[in-house]
Design an enzyme around this catalytic site. Sequence first.
Site, mmCIF file in Angstrom:
data_model
loop_
_atom_site.group_PDB
_atom_site.id
_atom_site.type_symbol
_atom_site.label_atom_id
_atom_site.label_comp_id
_atom_site.label_asym_id
_atom_site.label_seq_id
_atom_site.Cartn_x
_atom_site.Cartn_y
_atom_site.Cartn_z
ATOM 1 N N ASP A 20 9.912 -14.682 15.494
ATOM 2 C CA ASP A 20 8.650 -15.222 15.009
ATOM 3 C C ASP A 20 8.079 -14.154 14.074
ATOM 4 O O ASP A 20 8.583 -13.024 14.029
ATOM 5 C CB ASP A 20 7.711 -15.475 16.201
ATOM 6 C CG ASP A 20 6.335 -15.938 15.771
ATOM 7 O OD1 ASP A 20 6.250 -16.797 14.879
ATOM 8 O OD2 ASP A 20 5.343 -15.426 16.322
ATOM 9 N N ASP A 22 4.108 -13.945 12.932
ATOM 10 C CA ASP A 22 2.719 -13.573 13.233
ATOM 11 C C ASP A 22 2.533 -13.098 14.659
ATOM 12 O O ASP A 22 2.875 -13.808 15.610
ATOM 13 C CB ASP A 22 1.801 -14.763 12.971
ATOM 14 C CG ASP A 22 1.746 -15.115 11.495
ATOM 15 O OD1 ASP A 22 1.283 -14.284 10.707
ATOM 16 O OD2 ASP A 22 2.185 -16.228 11.128
#
Length: 235
Positions: A20, A22
């Site tokens: 991922d 963020d």
Amino acid sequence: MNRLSAAAKSFNKVTHVIFDLDGLLLDTETIYTEATNNVVQHYGKTYTWEIKSQIMGLTGEEAAKHIVKLLDLPITWEEYYRLAHEQYKLLMPRAKFMPGAENLIKHLHRSKIPMAVATSSTKESADLKIAKYKDIFSLFNHMVMGGSDPDVKHGKPSPEIFLVCASRFEDSPAPEKCLVFEDAPNGVTAAKCAGMQCVMVPDNHITADQTSHATVVVKSLKDVKLEQFGLPSLK
């Protein structure tokens, strides 16, 4: 400790890694909170953790719709989206790597482990965040930006983004051969639904029950034990 030791017996060896972006690789979540509050405070509202925890992992449009609804803002989600993006452009260049992220990326690259990024951000938003770190992000095989990718119709917790991401590796590995790194409950759910193991690095606000579906939970990327999944040990 006992839970992790017991779980280790059932770990599968992997060949590919998906990250991922963020809150996992880059410390953007505090910036998102600041930017959102800069918008909603004009309407007498506050963007709380309770609300934020419900939208982490959603695409930008999905998040905007939820924020407008949950905070009962007197504007359309399109107007909110525009105002929020003005704030992101101002603040996102401040984003820095999360502890251990840069070292982990470089280690996997040196070890010739194929890796990619699967983010709910749009390409425009992701490009803004990684602009200062193009040399590091060039080490990834590819990036899937779910917010603008035509092949990703649903945001996390849908498994779609991770399945699309896996399919774009040159050898299109089976889901069980992919290890996902996530920080948000929605992201972990998406990875598990995709049939992938998931290492979670949760925000301090996240409760224990919100981490229970992760394969492994660690405090930071510096604490990851890659050898548990058949990958070269992190130095």
